[in-house]
Write an enzyme that holds these catalytic residues in place. Structure first.
Site, PDB file in Angstrom:
ATOM      1  N   ASP A  37       0.880  -1.253   0.015  1.00 30.98           N
ATOM      2  CA  ASP A  37       0.091   0.027  -0.096  1.00 30.98           C
ATOM      3  C   ASP A  37       0.811   1.223  -0.183  1.00 30.98           C
ATOM      4  OD1 ASP A  37       0.815  -0.559   2.697  1.00 30.98           O
ATOM      5  OD2 ASP A  37      -1.169   0.058   3.583  1.00 30.98           O
ATOM      6  N   ASP A 178      -5.829   0.448   5.315  1.00 29.09           N
ATOM      7  CA  ASP A 178      -6.664   0.194   6.741  1.00 29.09           C
ATOM      8  C   ASP A 178      -7.699   1.313   6.804  1.00 29.09           C
ATOM      9  OD1 ASP A 178      -4.547  -1.622   6.994  1.00 29.09           O
ATOM     10  OD2 ASP A 178      -3.702  -0.851   8.722  1.00 29.09           O
TER      11      ASP A 178
END
Length: 393
Positions: A37, A178
């Site tokens: 990410d 997240d």
């Protein structure tokens, strides 16, 4: 606890009167795509039924009082000066979100709050992101009401605020996954997300006959104290070196697996080379995983999960004996088709795809073997895939 129980606890703490509202944001499990990410790559998370629920009531002053159902102390925050709460044992994540909302021009409203968290803290299921997104959604909603704006809260913006608060207030250079999963999850879907531009696709999760089992090592870890920032720096070094032969790339995830196999040896440092190899091969696995799930090929997806863990263990070196034990023992259970660590690593959880009929044997045998080897018990969770952050009406 139930919504009714949470409201009852709120009244015990803060007294009767006023309109008590509930907001919820989930944790997440990343099915595949780890440590990609913050390299601009692909991830494939899903929102969980476990998460953070907030009961709150507005106040008429500039004070926020916060308490968690599982902690004894109440935290009081003055909205006029948010600089002094970074070292709180609990409450610093909320203060960081408030600080970012204030910077963005939101009208912050005082309130009394009670947090109920059903995620294991430090388990790698994004309990911090659930706190951040639920807090951001709560105060953004109150701000819009105070300003007389009849419009929905931008949940992508809430994810970004959560990420910025972790960067600027907590001091951890986390990626966006997240918070994005907590904000944007959808029931019975996983999120295929490209982190460089936040383009995403909701992919239906057809789980007939299969169950996702989350296994918690119960080894506590703190991201700020782990080697997370070290891995990020190694990736940045690898990117700089690759840009000498691939000048158009902006992130490691702009590099295809074919190009890495062709040009990767320009990275002479073996450690940095392996870190980069993980990121680029992991992106390739995510792409293949999405196609496998779209076609209902669970066996291929399971094999890709296994390959992901092996890469995280050998190339990225973020697993450790606890996670590796859970994965190796899981793969010994008939009916398990894939198992891998999920989250940042260094402890936390694994996610396993198993035939539903194997669930009971899995929990019994993996739990027994893990405790015998590690010396303490693991915890196991069966979670459905649910919606992202929302107000509960």
């Amino acid at each position: 606890m139930t919504q009714t129980e949470l409201k009852q606890e709120f009244i015990k703490l803060y007294g009767e009167g006023g309109d008590i509202r509930l907001f919820h944001s989930p944790g997440r499990v990343n099915l595949i795509g780890e440590h990609t990410d913050y390299n601009g790559g692909f991830v494939f998370p899903a929102a969980l039924s476990m998460g953070t629920t907030i009961a709150l009531r507005k106040r008429d002053d500039n004070i926020v009082r916060m308490k968690a159902t599982d902690l004894p102390d109440m935290v009081t925050i003055d909205l006029s000066d948010l600089s002094g709460y970074k070292d709180l044992f609990w409450g610093n994540y909320q203060a960081g979100v408030l600080d970012e909302l204030k910077k963005d021009g939101y009208t912050l409203v005082g309130c009394d709050m009670l947090y109920d968290d059903t995620l294991p803290h430090g388990g790698g299921l994004s309990s911090s992101a659930a706190i951040q997104v639920s807090t951001a959604l709560t105060f953004a909603t109150l701000a819009k009401e105070a300003e007389g704006k009849d419009e929905p809260v931008d949940m992508v913006a809430m994810a970004k605020i959560g990420q910025r608060s972790e960067h600027n207030y907590i001091g951890v250079k986390c990626g966006i996954m997240d918070q994005f999963a907590s904000a944007m999850g959808k029931k019975n879907h996983a999120i295929f997300l490209r982190c460089s531009d936040l383009s995403y696709e909701l992919v239906p999760m057809e789980m007939d006959g299969y169950t996702l089992i989350i296994s918690n090592t119960n080894k506590k870890r703190g991201l700020a104290d782990s080697k997370y920032n070290e891995r990020r720096s190694e990736c940045e070094e690898g990117l700089r070196i690759l840009q000498t032969v691939l000048p158009d790339i902006k992130t490691l995830s702009d590099v295809s697996l074919d190009d890495f196999n062709k040009y990767g040896k320009v990275i002479e440092n073996e450690v940095v080379y392996r870190r980069v190899r993980h990121v680029i091969s992991e992106n390739d696995r995510v792409l293949k995983s999405v196609e496998a799930l779209k076609s209902g090929d669970m066996k291929t997806f399971g094999a890709l999960m296994n390959a992901s863990h092996d890469s995280l263990r050998d190339d990225y070196e973020v697993t450790g004996i606890e996670l590796d034990t859970l994965v190796s023992e899981a793969r010994n259970i008939p009916g398990v088709i894939g198992s891998r660590m999920t989250g940042a690593g260094f402890g936390g959880c694994t996610v396993t795809l198993a035939e539903t009929s194997a669930t009971e044997e899995f929990i019994e045998k993996v739990g027994k073997a893990y405790e015998a080897k590690i010396g303490y018990a693991a915890s196991f969770y069966l979670s459905t895939i649910e919606d992202g952050g929302h107000e509960i009406f």
